[in-house]
Design an enzyme around this catalytic site. Structure first.
Site, short mmCIF file in Angstrom:
data_model
loop_
_atom_site.label_atom_id
_atom_site.label_comp_id
_atom_site.label_asym_id
_atom_site.label_seq_id
_atom_site.Cartn_x
_atom_site.Cartn_y
_atom_site.Cartn_z
N CYS A 115 -18.25 10.53 -29.36
CA CYS A 115 -17.30 9.70 -30.13
C CYS A 115 -16.46 8.79 -29.23
O CYS A 115 -15.79 7.88 -29.73
CB CYS A 115 -16.40 10.58 -30.98
SG CYS A 115 -17.31 11.67 -32.08
N HIS A 248 -10.38 6.32 -32.96
CA HIS A 248 -11.58 6.99 -33.49
C HIS A 248 -11.22 7.63 -34.83
O HIS A 248 -10.17 8.24 -34.97
CB HIS A 248 -12.05 8.05 -32.49
CG HIS A 248 -13.14 8.92 -33.01
ND1 HIS A 248 -14.27 8.41 -33.62
CD2 HIS A 248 -13.27 10.27 -33.03
CE1 HIS A 248 -15.05 9.42 -33.98
NE2 HIS A 248 -14.47 10.55 -33.65
N ASN A 278 -16.50 10.36 -40.32
CA ASN A 278 -16.56 10.24 -38.85
C ASN A 278 -17.95 9.72 -38.47
O ASN A 278 -18.94 10.44 -38.63
CB ASN A 278 -16.30 11.62 -38.23
CG ASN A 278 -16.34 11.61 -36.72
OD1 ASN A 278 -16.78 10.64 -36.10
ND2 ASN A 278 -15.89 12.70 -36.11
O1 UT7 Z 1 -14.99 13.30 -33.30
C1 UT7 Z 1 -14.36 14.53 -33.08
C2 UT7 Z 1 -14.97 15.42 -34.09
N1 UT7 Z 1 -14.27 16.34 -34.84
C3 UT7 Z 1 -13.00 16.40 -35.24
O2 UT7 Z 1 -12.15 15.62 -34.93
C4 UT7 Z 1 -12.64 17.54 -36.14
C5 UT7 Z 1 -11.35 18.22 -35.75
N2 UT7 Z 1 -11.06 19.34 -36.63
C6 UT7 Z 1 -10.75 19.18 -37.91
O3 UT7 Z 1 -10.70 18.07 -38.41
C7 UT7 Z 1 -10.41 20.39 -38.73
O4 UT7 Z 1 -10.32 21.53 -37.88
C8 UT7 Z 1 -11.47 20.67 -39.83
C9 UT7 Z 1 -11.33 19.60 -40.92
C10 UT7 Z 1 -12.85 20.66 -39.27
C11 UT7 Z 1 -11.21 22.03 -40.48
O5 UT7 Z 1 -9.89 22.10 -40.98
P1 UT7 Z 1 -9.03 23.41 -40.70
O6 UT7 Z 1 -7.73 23.18 -41.34
O7 UT7 Z 1 -9.05 23.63 -39.22
O8 UT7 Z 1 -9.83 24.52 -41.49
P2 UT7 Z 1 -10.53 25.85 -40.98
O9 UT7 Z 1 -11.72 25.54 -40.16
O10 UT7 Z 1 -9.48 26.73 -40.39
O11 UT7 Z 1 -11.00 26.49 -42.35
C12 UT7 Z 1 -10.06 26.91 -43.33
C13 UT7 Z 1 -10.80 27.42 -44.53
C14 UT7 Z 1 -11.85 28.51 -44.24
O12 UT7 Z 1 -11.79 29.44 -45.28
P3 UT7 Z 1 -11.04 30.85 -45.09
O13 UT7 Z 1 -11.75 31.52 -43.95
O14 UT7 Z 1 -9.61 30.51 -44.78
O15 UT7 Z 1 -11.23 31.52 -46.41
C15 UT7 Z 1 -13.16 27.75 -44.33
O16 UT7 Z 1 -14.23 28.57 -44.72
O17 UT7 Z 1 -11.51 26.34 -45.18
C16 UT7 Z 1 -12.86 26.75 -45.41
N3 UT7 Z 1 -13.73 25.57 -45.33
C17 UT7 Z 1 -14.02 24.82 -46.41
N4 UT7 Z 1 -13.68 24.89 -47.69
C18 UT7 Z 1 -14.13 23.95 -48.53
C19 UT7 Z 1 -14.32 25.06 -44.24
N5 UT7 Z 1 -15.00 23.95 -44.58
C20 UT7 Z 1 -14.84 23.77 -45.91
C21 UT7 Z 1 -15.28 22.81 -46.83
N6 UT7 Z 1 -14.91 22.93 -48.12
N7 UT7 Z 1 -16.04 21.75 -46.46
#
Ligand code: UT7
Length: 321
Positions: A115, A248, A278
């Site tokens: 990225c 980005h 993204n």
């Molecule tokens: O170019 C660089 C690339 N990447 C990035 O910049 C990404 C950086 N990270 C992020 O943007 C965030 O960490 C994410 C958007 C990927 C995730 O958000 P988060 O607030 O860190 O969520 P999490 O991974 O802690 O997940 C929270 C909950 C989980 O459920 P439980 O275990 O709390 O019951 C996941 O299973 O959200 C659940 N979850 C979803 N629910 C609905 C994860 N993905 C999804 C989804 N839809 N797509």
């Protein structure tokens, strides 16, 4: 002193937007509410199976070349930033040269910095031009990330999209690119990677994108704030002199945190993540072109471009547009 300016921008998104609800309709266990609240993403574009990064790059490049008011054969350097090339080789840049009908045998190569790839490509091209060896470079970010997504992994597949953005850089009397900075720290490679390869006719390892979202989030906010300050310091200018931050586009919350660290209002930040998702190396030049074509970014304004991605790699460029 040779200066380097952005002479023209272009971009291309394949097909119609695919909304979060469309993904739900395709059977992905997610919701518009979750994706929009956590990331700001509402839609992304996904390329058809027979469309490669070089095809997206071709249209974006034609638009950038037209905007620059030059001919394809005036380009003497092509750099494509991509992590989703058409082939292992030849490079996407070489394929792009052919698709653009450029017959001048100019240098063409790919840059792989995920990225942050567009910032890497831009900085490399700037140094070529500043050295006097080249006059006009085409720098492209082009990705078909949909090909490396595990569509059964809802924590990653909702985040990414396909697209391409391009700029033509050329020599200038006035300063254009004022400062740039590139960094990498490979020790962080496990938190965002596609740890697969092709050998003996088979995929070895894992061919899909894997990410520790929270670790990436924290790292991104830290280094994006640092690297933007670094280019401002290098040029000896303040954050208040910046008209537009064009970061980005991975997550609206990362973008908001970065703007806050720099003391910039969100009114001075270009965001396309809601519409594009993204698009990795394509996201910065896509957002730049949207800013130009929608009339936000005017000639003479000052911008900071910055990106961070797998590797980890990160970088920024301060530019008088
Ligand atoms: O170019 C660089 C690339 N990447 C990035 O910049 C990404 C950086 N990270 C992020 O943007 C965030 O960490 C994410 C958007 C990927 C995730 O958000 P988060 O607030 O860190 O969520 P999490 O991974 O802690 O997940 C929270 C909950 C989980 O459920 P439980 O275990 O709390 O019951 C996941 O299973 O959200 C659940 N979850 C979803 N629910 C609905 C994860 N993905 C999804 C989804 N839809 N797509």
């Amino acid at each position: 002193m040779i200066h380097v300016r952005i002479a023209g921008t272009g971009s291309y998104l394949p097909g119609e937007p695919v909304s979060n609800d469309d993904l739900v309709a395709r059977g992905i266990d997610t919701s518009d509410e979750w994706v929009a609240a956590r990331t700001g993403i509402r839609a992304r574009h996904l390329a058809a199976a027979d469309v490669g990064a070089s095809d997206l790059a071709r249209v974006a490049s034609e638009r950038a070349i037209e905007a620059a008011g030059c001919d394809p054969d005036d380009i003497d350097l092509i750099i494509v930033a991509t992590s989703t090339p058409d082939y292992i080789f030849p490079s996407t840049a070489a394929l792009l040269q052919s698709k653009l009908g450029i017959r001048n045998s100019c240098a063409a190569f790919d840059v792989q910095a995920v990225c942050a790839g567009f910032i890497y490509g831009l900085t490399i091209a700037e140094k070529f031009i500043r050295s006097g060896s080249h006059k006009r470079a085409l720098v492209v970010g082009a990705e078909v990330f949909s090909r490396i997504l595990d569509w059964s992994d809802r924590s990653t597949c909702v985040l990414f999209g396909d697209g391409a953005g391009a700029v033509v850089l050329e020599t200038s009397d006035k300063p254009g690119i004022l400062a740039s900075a590139l960094h990498a720290d490979g020790s962080h490679h496990p938190i965002l990677c596609v740890a697969g390869s092709v050998a003996s006719g088979q995929v070895i390892g894992d061919p899909f994108l894997r990410m520790d979202g929270q670790a990436v989030f924290k790292f991104a906010v830290k280094v994006l704030g640092e690297v933007a300050s670094e280019v401002l310091d290098k040029a000896g200018v303040s954050a208040e002199s910046v008209d537009w931050l064009i970061p980005h586009q991975a997550n609206l919350r990362i973008i908001q945190a970065t703007a806050k660290r720099l003391g910039l209002s969100m009114d001075n930040v270009i965001t396309t993540v809601a519409r594009h998702g993204n698009t990795s190396a394509a996201s910065i030049p896509l957002a730049l072109d949207v800013a130009v074509r929608e009339g936000h970014l005017q000639r003479g304004q000052r911008i900071v471009l910055e990106g961070v991605g797998g590797g980890f790699t990160w970088g920024a460029a301060l530019i008088d547009f």
